[in-house]
Motif scaffolding. Structure first.
Motif, mmCIF file in Angstrom:
data_model
loop_
_atom_site.group_PDB
_atom_site.id
_atom_site.type_symbol
_atom_site.label_atom_id
_atom_site.label_comp_id
_atom_site.label_asym_id
_atom_site.label_seq_id
_atom_site.Cartn_x
_atom_site.Cartn_y
_atom_site.Cartn_z
ATOM 1 N N LYS A 41 46.348 48.929 43.205
ATOM 2 C CA LYS A 41 46.758 47.720 43.926
ATOM 3 C C LYS A 41 48.088 47.171 43.405
ATOM 4 C CE LYS A 41 44.362 44.304 41.023
ATOM 5 N NZ LYS A 41 45.426 43.367 40.643
ATOM 6 N N SER A 63 41.823 48.023 45.934
ATOM 7 C CA SER A 63 41.367 46.663 46.226
ATOM 8 C C SER A 63 41.159 46.447 47.721
ATOM 9 C CB SER A 63 42.377 45.644 45.691
ATOM 10 O OG SER A 63 43.599 45.696 46.408
ATOM 11 N N THR A 64 41.575 47.430 48.538
ATOM 12 C CA THR A 64 41.365 47.345 49.992
ATOM 13 C C THR A 64 41.012 48.734 50.504
ATOM 14 O OG1 THR A 64 43.660 47.872 50.547
ATOM 15 C CG2 THR A 64 43.142 45.531 50.250
ATOM 16 N N VAL A 83 35.978 45.905 45.329
ATOM 17 C CA VAL A 83 35.691 44.570 45.857
ATOM 18 C C VAL A 83 34.328 44.642 46.540
ATOM 19 C CG1 VAL A 83 36.426 42.798 47.509
ATOM 20 C CG2 VAL A 83 38.137 44.066 46.182
ATOM 21 N N HIS A 138 33.952 35.165 35.239
ATOM 22 C CA HIS A 138 35.286 35.050 35.845
ATOM 23 C C HIS A 138 35.223 34.949 37.362
ATOM 24 C CE1 HIS A 138 39.465 35.800 36.718
ATOM 25 N NE2 HIS A 138 39.187 36.927 37.324
ATOM 26 N N ARG A 139 34.335 35.731 38.001
ATOM 27 C CA ARG A 139 34.422 35.853 39.448
ATOM 28 C C ARG A 139 33.093 36.311 40.009
ATOM 29 N NH1 ARG A 139 39.124 39.852 40.693
ATOM 30 N NH2 ARG A 139 37.579 41.463 40.417
ATOM 31 N N ARG A 282 55.422 33.776 44.886
ATOM 32 C CA ARG A 282 55.189 32.397 44.446
ATOM 33 C C ARG A 282 54.403 32.352 43.138
ATOM 34 N NH1 ARG A 282 57.974 27.883 45.389
ATOM 35 N NH2 ARG A 282 57.907 27.163 47.531
ATOM 36 N N ASP A 283 54.178 33.509 42.507
ATOM 37 C CA ASP A 283 53.339 33.538 41.313
ATOM 38 C C ASP A 283 54.001 32.787 40.153
ATOM 39 O OD1 ASP A 283 50.815 35.577 40.402
ATOM 40 O OD2 ASP A 283 51.947 34.596 38.815
ATOM 41 N N TRP A 376 46.113 45.128 55.575
ATOM 42 C CA TRP A 376 44.704 45.505 55.434
ATOM 43 C C TRP A 376 44.280 46.490 56.517
ATOM 44 C CZ3 TRP A 376 47.012 40.973 54.501
ATOM 45 C CH2 TRP A 376 46.886 40.486 53.214
ATOM 46 N N TRP B 277 44.791 35.941 46.858
ATOM 47 C CA TRP B 277 46.192 35.494 46.978
ATOM 48 C C TRP B 277 47.044 36.468 47.764
ATOM 49 C CZ3 TRP B 277 49.403 39.041 45.048
ATOM 50 C CH2 TRP B 277 49.068 39.732 43.884
ATOM 51 N N MET B 278 46.595 37.733 47.868
ATOM 52 C CA MET B 278 47.387 38.653 48.685
ATOM 53 C C MET B 278 47.402 38.187 50.144
ATOM 54 S SD MET B 278 49.344 41.295 48.518
ATOM 55 C CE MET B 278 49.011 42.441 47.179
ATOM 56 N N ARG B 282 50.653 33.237 46.809
ATOM 57 C CA ARG B 282 50.437 32.513 45.551
ATOM 58 C C ARG B 282 50.908 31.070 45.655
ATOM 59 N NH1 ARG B 282 46.881 33.311 41.567
ATOM 60 N NH2 ARG B 282 47.191 35.210 40.377
ATOM 61 N N ASN B 315 41.982 35.692 43.204
ATOM 62 C CA ASN B 315 42.529 36.907 42.612
ATOM 63 C C ASN B 315 43.164 37.690 43.759
ATOM 64 O OD1 ASN B 315 39.732 37.033 40.387
ATOM 65 N ND2 ASN B 315 41.761 36.268 39.946
ATOM 66 N N GLN B 316 43.584 38.924 43.480
ATOM 67 C CA GLN B 316 44.379 39.612 44.501
ATOM 68 C C GLN B 316 43.647 39.719 45.838
ATOM 69 O OE1 GLN B 316 46.836 42.723 43.054
ATOM 70 N NE2 GLN B 316 47.104 43.706 45.033
ATOM 71 N N GLU B 317 42.387 40.154 45.812
ATOM 72 C CA GLU B 317 41.638 40.304 47.069
ATOM 73 C C GLU B 317 40.308 39.555 47.037
ATOM 74 O OE1 GLU B 317 42.907 41.628 49.749
ATOM 75 O OE2 GLU B 317 44.626 42.749 48.968
ATOM 76 N N HIS B 318 40.160 38.611 46.151
ATOM 77 C CA HIS B 318 38.964 37.766 46.065
ATOM 78 C C HIS B 318 39.403 36.307 46.123
ATOM 79 C CE1 HIS B 318 37.499 41.345 43.799
ATOM 80 N NE2 HIS B 318 36.288 40.997 44.165
ATOM 81 N N ILE B 320 37.694 32.301 45.783
ATOM 82 C CA ILE B 320 36.511 31.528 45.404
ATOM 83 C C ILE B 320 36.502 30.259 46.249
ATOM 84 C CG2 ILE B 320 35.403 30.202 43.560
ATOM 85 C CD1 ILE B 320 36.651 32.244 41.575
#
Lengths: 376, 376
Positions: A41, A63-64, A83, A138-139, A282-283, A376, B277-278, B282, B315-318, B320
């Motif tokens: 990713k 991730s996708t 994921v 974390h998640r 924007r990170d 995606w 965030w993807m 961000r 996160n990148q593909e998650h 919350i």
């Protein structure tokens, strides 16, 4: 094509640095006795993934499902989609498996496991499923001691699916910045994942794979007993967030954004450049860390850090370059209009995603264009 | 194609809302007696720009020469490239003009003006140049009373270029959140730009165009005497940052990201979705504003806000999803796995940029795919 003729802004990869980053991680994990499954990713780029595979990676993490489709087309067969599986995406996963992709999917709930079982039976497909373990709050994932772990496992096994293993990611490792802290979270990621696998096996179910990883924990782990493979993504480029965590020096960061000075605000000590947040993302990942680099750290066109200048502000296609601390009122003389700079990014995954291509700069100065995809 | 069959995550445009946003701004500027030149960096999408032109826009504003090239190919001739001209990009600008594009470029320094003059003479091209005016210390430009203004103007005029006018953007308008504050910054943007034009004309040089604008100032201005045209970009979609500034209601936001619930952390009151965030970007633009929406505000699949849920982490593909204030321990019942939600974005320009296409939802529920481009 030469660096000097590239249009700006442009995403650059320093190929020597990238190669060193790939080799270091691969050697480290070889020495720790585990397989390495890089997370693609970060770059979504064939040439980078090929270099990772050539160095010894066994399979990839995505991730996708689009990443899975693209890299399967490029010849990678062993793929984990890391994921949690949305039931609505099962037809896409089925199609990949029917084409010969050894795709593994992830579940952390009974609802998801049941959906996989129902769909798998309907289509006579024995999906390989890994159960996600929560090692640090974390998640996603199931805590190793939670009764749910065995219920999800037995739902899959009794439903005729292949329970391949457990998968965990200590995402909270990004919050540490001391060696001791990193060693501790790495050990927590390892031990809790191994414990989850142990519980599944003790219940008489299979659990061949124990897959863990993040770049900081992969770099900090002192041993990986019971783990079969490690995943990491950003290690291939590295960035300023990883620098602040303690993973790397700025001189090891392989990704940067080439930009041109287009103006100044002399009274403020600002140089204005043609890379804004569209080019950097924007990170602002270093905002809460011990060193805040704004939108990035300024290097000369050759990639060497110059003084203590950062991109302190960004609009869509404008960046503001200023000296940290005291303004540099001579910035116009230091970086005249037309000066080309490289900006090191906070977060290589986010910055890369803003660019259709990387420009890969080899040691001899030659430049190749390496496409990357998105969406995606 | 129906909304219900779209893969997630996906960027959606509510076409009715978009059309209302376009009409409202166009009517407002018609009533104020100025031309409207929308900034197309927000969407980079032919179908959206066509709707803006059909509603009465005269020309467009772009943030990259790639946008100029793409929209010129689509039939738009009158284009302002609103970022200070990097001398190295002059050949690209020349090529556009030679193809018949009425491209205007921007300068705010003697070095830049001289580079345009030298290059223009070398190629017998009379570039149309607008001088950037600094109305609020936000970024680039020359202050209206600065002697530099007339030096840059005369460099261009004596060098044989066409001095077309002045251009300003009160970017600091995003920092206000009261009607009085917005009216004040709008008047400041107007009066300082008009003053710069007046000084150029008093020195015997031409200055036909006075171009100003941002979405907040365009919505707040009480009169625009002396201004010839307004530019605005995000008005076409609107977003949560503009909501906090006071420009719009959440029910007027035309852009959202469709996502699917893939898991929960019941003890924390979290739902996990497949947009991170993807998909959202961000951008945390509401972080410093009066209401922090995290990475976005949660709506049902039909686009109506449901309760007080935000994307509190990404996160990148998650993503919350959680309730603001107190955790919702029943979130699993409220948003079961498979639930589809729409997330309203902080910043429509940044969120759109993460997606290769928009899915445009018409009032009858039909869906069209509208491509957008990226890169430089």
């Amino acid at each position: 094509m030469k660096l000097q003729s590239l249009n700006t802004p442009a995403a650059l990869i320093d190929v020597e640095r990238m190669t060193r980053n790939i080799e270091r991680m691969q050697h480290r994990l070889n020495a720790l006795g585990v397989s390495f499954r890089p997370h693609v990713k970060t770059t979504k780029c064939d040439q980078v993934v090929q270099a990772q595979v050539d160095a010894g990676a066994r399979g990839i993490t995505v991730s996708t499902l689009k990443e899975a489709e693209q890299f399967f087309t490029s010849g990678v067969r062993d793929i984990v989609y890391a994921v949690g599986m949305a039931p609505v995406k099962l037809p896409q996963a089925l199609s990949l498996r029917r084409q010969g992709c050894a795709l593994k999917i992830v579940a952390d709930s009974i609802v998801c496991a049941q959906a996989i079982v129902t769909f798998g039976r309907e289509h006579q497909e024995k999906f390989e499923v890994w159960i996600e373990v929560d090692v640090d709050g974390h998640r996603s994932g199931i805590e190793p001691e939670d009764g749910l772990l065995l219920t999800v496992a037995s739902t899959l096994v009794e439903g005729g699916m292949q329970l391949g293993g457990v998968i965990a990611h200590a995402g909270s490792s990004y919050d540490y910045d001391t060696h001791e802290g990193l060693v501790r979270i790495a050990e927590q990621e390892r031990s809790r994942s191994v414990r989850a696998a142990q519980r599944i096996r003790e219940a008489g179910m299979p659990c061949d794979v124990v897959s863990i990883g993040s770049t900081p924990t992969a770099m900090a782990a002192t041993h990986l007993d019971g783990v079969t493979e490690v995943r990491a993504g950003v290690y291939v480029m590295l960035d300023l967030v990883m620098h602040n965590v303690g993973v790397n020096q700025t001189s090891e960061i392989a990704l940067s954004v080439l930009t041109t000075v287009i103006g100044h605000q002399r009274a403020k000590g600002w140089a204005i450049v043609d890379a804004g947040w569209m080019a950097m993302s924007r990170d602002r990942g270093t905002q809460r860390q011990k060193q805040d680099f704004g939108y990035g750290l300024v290097c000369a066109e050759d990639g060497e850090v110059v003084g203590d200048y950062v991109m302190s502000g960004a609009n869509q296609e404008h960046g503001i370059i200023s000296q940290k601390g005291t303004p540099d009122y001579d910035i116009e003389a230091r970086f005249p209009i037309g000066t080309r700079l490289r900006i090191l990014p906070n977060h290589a995954c986010a910055t890369g995603a803003q660019h259709p291509v990387y420009h890969a700069i080899a040691a001899d100065g030659s430049v190749e264009t390496w496409p990357r995809f998105y969406g995606w």
